[in-house]
Write a protein that holds these residues in place. Sequence first.
Motif, PDB file in Angstrom:
ATOM      1  N   ASN A 111       9.149   7.462   8.331  1.00 53.36           N
ATOM      2  CA  ASN A 111       9.476   6.958   9.671  1.00 53.36           C
ATOM      3  C   ASN A 111       9.925   5.508   9.617  1.00 53.36           C
ATOM      4  O   ASN A 111      10.728   5.067  10.441  1.00 53.36           O
ATOM      5  CB  ASN A 111       8.273   7.094  10.603  1.00 53.36           C
ATOM      6  CG  ASN A 111       8.016   8.533  10.994  1.00 53.36           C
ATOM      7  OD1 ASN A 111       8.926   9.356  10.997  1.00 53.36           O
ATOM      8  ND2 ASN A 111       6.777   8.850  11.309  1.00 53.36           N
ATOM      9  N   THR A 112       9.392   4.757   8.654  1.00 51.54           N
ATOM     10  CA  THR A 112       9.812   3.365   8.525  1.00 51.54           C
ATOM     11  C   THR A 112      10.884   3.190   7.451  1.00 51.54           C
ATOM     12  O   THR A 112      11.761   2.348   7.583  1.00 51.54           O
ATOM     13  CB  THR A 112       8.603   2.467   8.188  1.00 51.54           C
ATOM     14  OG1 THR A 112       7.981   2.928   6.977  1.00 51.54           O
ATOM     15  CG2 THR A 112       7.594   2.487   9.311  1.00 51.54           C
ATOM     16  N   THR A 153       0.833  -1.193   0.000  1.00 52.32           N
ATOM     17  CA  THR A 153       0.000   0.000   0.000  1.00 52.32           C
ATOM     18  C   THR A 153       0.863   1.236   0.000  1.00 52.32           C
ATOM     19  O   THR A 153       2.030   1.210   0.377  1.00 52.32           O
ATOM     20  CB  THR A 153      -0.908   0.003   1.243  1.00 52.32           C
ATOM     21  OG1 THR A 153      -0.089  -0.095   2.411  1.00 52.32           O
ATOM     22  CG2 THR A 153      -1.860  -1.181   1.206  1.00 52.32           C
ATOM     23  N   GLY A 154       0.280   2.365  -0.433  1.00 50.10           N
ATOM     24  CA  GLY A 154       1.044   3.609  -0.516  1.00 50.10           C
ATOM     25  C   GLY A 154       1.117   4.315   0.819  1.00 50.10           C
ATOM     26  O   GLY A 154       2.099   4.247   1.526  1.00 50.10           O
ATOM     27  N   GLY A 155       0.041   4.994   1.209  1.00 47.39           N
ATOM     28  CA  GLY A 155       0.043   5.711   2.477  1.00 47.39           C
ATOM     29  C   GLY A 155       0.661   7.085   2.349  1.00 47.39           C
ATOM     30  O   GLY A 155       1.126   7.495   1.286  1.00 47.39           O
ATOM     31  N   ASP A 156       0.674   7.808   3.458  1.00 44.72           N
ATOM     32  CA  ASP A 156       1.222   9.157   3.495  1.00 44.72           C
ATOM     33  C   ASP A 156       2.742   9.114   3.322  1.00 44.72           C
ATOM     34  O   ASP A 156       3.442   8.388   4.024  1.00 44.72           O
ATOM     35  CB  ASP A 156       0.864   9.815   4.834  1.00 44.72           C
ATOM     36  CG  ASP A 156       1.436  11.209   4.944  1.00 44.72           C
ATOM     37  OD1 ASP A 156       2.527  11.342   5.526  1.00 44.72           O
ATOM     38  OD2 ASP A 156       0.796  12.151   4.443  1.00 44.72           O
ATOM     39  N   PHE A 157       3.254   9.923   2.387  1.00 40.39           N
ATOM     40  CA  PHE A 157       4.681   9.887   2.061  1.00 40.39           C
ATOM     41  C   PHE A 157       5.546  10.152   3.284  1.00 40.39           C
ATOM     42  O   PHE A 157       6.522   9.444   3.546  1.00 40.39           O
ATOM     43  CB  PHE A 157       4.995  10.921   0.969  1.00 40.39           C
ATOM     44  CG  PHE A 157       6.461  11.040   0.650  1.00 40.39           C
ATOM     45  CD1 PHE A 157       7.058  10.166  -0.241  1.00 40.39           C
ATOM     46  CD2 PHE A 157       7.246  12.008   1.251  1.00 40.39           C
ATOM     47  CE1 PHE A 157       8.414  10.263  -0.539  1.00 40.39           C
ATOM     48  CE2 PHE A 157       8.598  12.117   0.964  1.00 40.39           C
ATOM     49  CZ  PHE A 157       9.182  11.241   0.065  1.00 40.39           C
ATOM     50  N   GLY A 183      18.028  10.154   1.515  1.00 37.56           N
ATOM     51  CA  GLY A 183      17.288   9.977   0.276  1.00 37.56           C
ATOM     52  C   GLY A 183      16.218  11.023   0.069  1.00 37.56           C
ATOM     53  O   GLY A 183      15.363  10.886  -0.810  1.00 37.56           O
ATOM     54  N   LEU A 184      16.236  12.083   0.867  1.00 29.99           N
ATOM     55  CA  LEU A 184      15.259  13.167   0.758  1.00 29.99           C
ATOM     56  C   LEU A 184      15.975  14.427   0.292  1.00 29.99           C
ATOM     57  O   LEU A 184      17.150  14.621   0.579  1.00 29.99           O
ATOM     58  CB  LEU A 184      14.572  13.409   2.102  1.00 29.99           C
ATOM     59  CG  LEU A 184      13.839  12.203   2.702  1.00 29.99           C
ATOM     60  CD1 LEU A 184      13.348  12.521   4.110  1.00 29.99           C
ATOM     61  CD2 LEU A 184      12.668  11.788   1.817  1.00 29.99           C
ATOM     62  N   ARG A 185      15.252  15.300  -0.380  1.00 26.78           N
ATOM     63  CA  ARG A 185      15.863  16.480  -0.955  1.00 26.78           C
ATOM     64  C   ARG A 185      15.091  17.749  -0.604  1.00 26.78           C
ATOM     65  O   ARG A 185      13.862  17.724  -0.475  1.00 26.78           O
ATOM     66  CB  ARG A 185      15.909  16.375  -2.496  1.00 26.78           C
ATOM     67  CG  ARG A 185      16.767  15.233  -3.035  1.00 26.78           C
ATOM     68  CD  ARG A 185      18.245  15.569  -2.951  1.00 26.78           C
ATOM     69  NE  ARG A 185      19.087  14.551  -3.581  1.00 26.78           N
ATOM     70  CZ  ARG A 185      19.511  13.460  -2.967  1.00 26.78           C
ATOM     71  NH1 ARG A 185      19.142  13.210  -1.734  1.00 26.78           N
ATOM     72  NH2 ARG A 185      20.293  12.599  -3.597  1.00 26.78           N
ATOM     73  N   GLN A 211      13.085  19.273   4.461  1.00 28.47           N
ATOM     74  CA  GLN A 211      12.663  20.272   5.454  1.00 28.47           C
ATOM     75  C   GLN A 211      11.324  19.881   6.075  1.00 28.47           C
ATOM     76  O   GLN A 211      11.134  19.968   7.299  1.00 28.47           O
ATOM     77  CB  GLN A 211      12.531  21.648   4.782  1.00 28.47           C
ATOM     78  CG  GLN A 211      13.813  22.186   4.169  1.00 28.47           C
ATOM     79  CD  GLN A 211      14.633  23.006   5.141  1.00 28.47           C
ATOM     80  OE1 GLN A 211      14.172  23.330   6.222  1.00 28.47           O
ATOM     81  NE2 GLN A 211      15.859  23.346   4.754  1.00 28.47           N
ATOM     82  N   LYS A 212      10.393  19.443   5.239  1.00 26.05           N
ATOM     83  CA  LYS A 212       9.066  19.093   5.742  1.00 26.05           C
ATOM     84  C   LYS A 212       9.122  17.875   6.656  1.00 26.05           C
ATOM     85  O   LYS A 212       8.454  17.817   7.686  1.00 26.05           O
ATOM     86  CB  LYS A 212       8.109  18.834   4.579  1.00 26.05           C
ATOM     87  CG  LYS A 212       6.659  18.650   5.013  1.00 26.05           C
ATOM     88  CD  LYS A 212       5.717  18.604   3.829  1.00 26.05           C
ATOM     89  CE  LYS A 212       4.263  18.462   4.296  1.00 26.05           C
ATOM     90  NZ  LYS A 212       3.325  18.436   3.146  1.00 26.05           N
ATOM     91  N   TYR A 213       9.944  16.896   6.276  1.00 30.26           N
ATOM     92  CA  TYR A 213      10.073  15.710   7.132  1.00 30.26           C
ATOM     93  C   TYR A 213      10.705  16.089   8.468  1.00 30.26           C
ATOM     94  O   TYR A 213      10.316  15.568   9.521  1.00 30.26           O
ATOM     95  CB  TYR A 213      10.910  14.637   6.433  1.00 30.26           C
ATOM     96  CG  TYR A 213      11.073  13.389   7.271  1.00 30.26           C
ATOM     97  CD1 TYR A 213       9.963  12.703   7.755  1.00 30.26           C
ATOM     98  CD2 TYR A 213      12.335  12.896   7.594  1.00 30.26           C
ATOM     99  CE1 TYR A 213      10.107  11.557   8.531  1.00 30.26           C
ATOM    100  CE2 TYR A 213      12.482  11.761   8.360  1.00 30.26           C
ATOM    101  CZ  TYR A 213      11.370  11.098   8.827  1.00 30.26           C
ATOM    102  OH  TYR A 213      11.514   9.978   9.599  1.00 30.26           O
TER     103      TYR A 213
END
Length: 382
Positions: free
Chosen positions: A334-335, A325-329, A364-366, A371-373
């Motif tokens: 968190n996982t 499943t996808g779910g909230d990005f 792996g985030l840009r 910033q949002k994470y």
Amino acid sequence: MIRVPVPPEMLLWACERAGHDVADVAERVPQLWAWVRSERQPTLKQLEKLAKVTHTPLGYLFLPEPPDEDLPVPDYRTVSGTATAKPSPNLLDTLYTMQRRQAWLRDSLVEHEAEPLAFVGSAHLADDPDGAGREMRRTLDLGEGWAGRVRTWQDAVGELRRAIEHLGVMAVINGVVGNNTHRRLRVDEFRGFALTDPYAPLIFVNGADAKSAQMFTLAHELAHVWLGTEGVSGFDTLLPGGTEVEDWCNRAAAEMLVPAQEVRARWMRVKRWPDPFDSLARAFKVSPVVAARRALDLTLIEHSTFFEFYEGYVKRERRSGTKATGGDFFNNQNTRVGELFATHVLHAAMEGRIGFKEAYDLTGLRGGTFQKYARRLGMDLP
């Protein structure tokens, strides 16, 4: 326009390595057939596209013959002692990413004079795995009946993962390579792996698997940490005949998640029900086949009963299949990244110990996504 010579054998190998037919790759790289037939040579830019499509390191394509790509850790994915096929690019890339994260966190912790984790490698194959399972449960502070008090398997997986990270073990669950939903991890290739280290142990669970199966994999890989043996795991059947290490970890995981004392007490109530194994599975938030195997190990059922149930269960699973499943990005991060690791990286970036580019590469985030994470984790970056 400069063209580069590439052996046709390497072009074919790159397609095969990625699990694609040459015709499939040629739909995205139309010049491929001409290169394979040596009618022309690719430009560097065209070769870079091929490398990207086949998930092949660009430098490999210039080699005279395919390299040996063995797993960088022991392989415990065996059935009756027979090793599995060569690892896929998706598994290899996932392993290399997790190794980089582990190495970075280890260096950071050592630099800050952190103490090694006493439980890593504290058990031995000669030890009773049931006793190790009970010790794991105590260390995690999981009280009796904890799984029965959470509503769903997903909630149980989340609670167990957080408890594991609270010990200082990175616990990552992901069904794709990084955040690339086009590169799905295959459950039939592996269910999880453990990377042991006294400062920064890491366990990875294939998130494409069912939630009930993820519960067991988390516990199984944690048993690897306790034993101090890293490697990739498959354990499709939970039946006898695996390696000594895998059998030990299976038993420790089973006692941790499905304690013998609690199973025996509950079995007296459910053994005459139409679906006793499903009832046990719901109570302990494990898969029905784990519950049935536990009943067999505790001699609550006969071998014939287990095999009859197991064969029927496998047939039903194959018919239904498992869909990720996808779910909230941002909740997924968190996982996929892990709060433990992400928090260390964010603190290092905020304190100027690493640049933001390195922080982006590690997580792996840009840019704005990073910033949002960070804000999701309660941190405001400058």
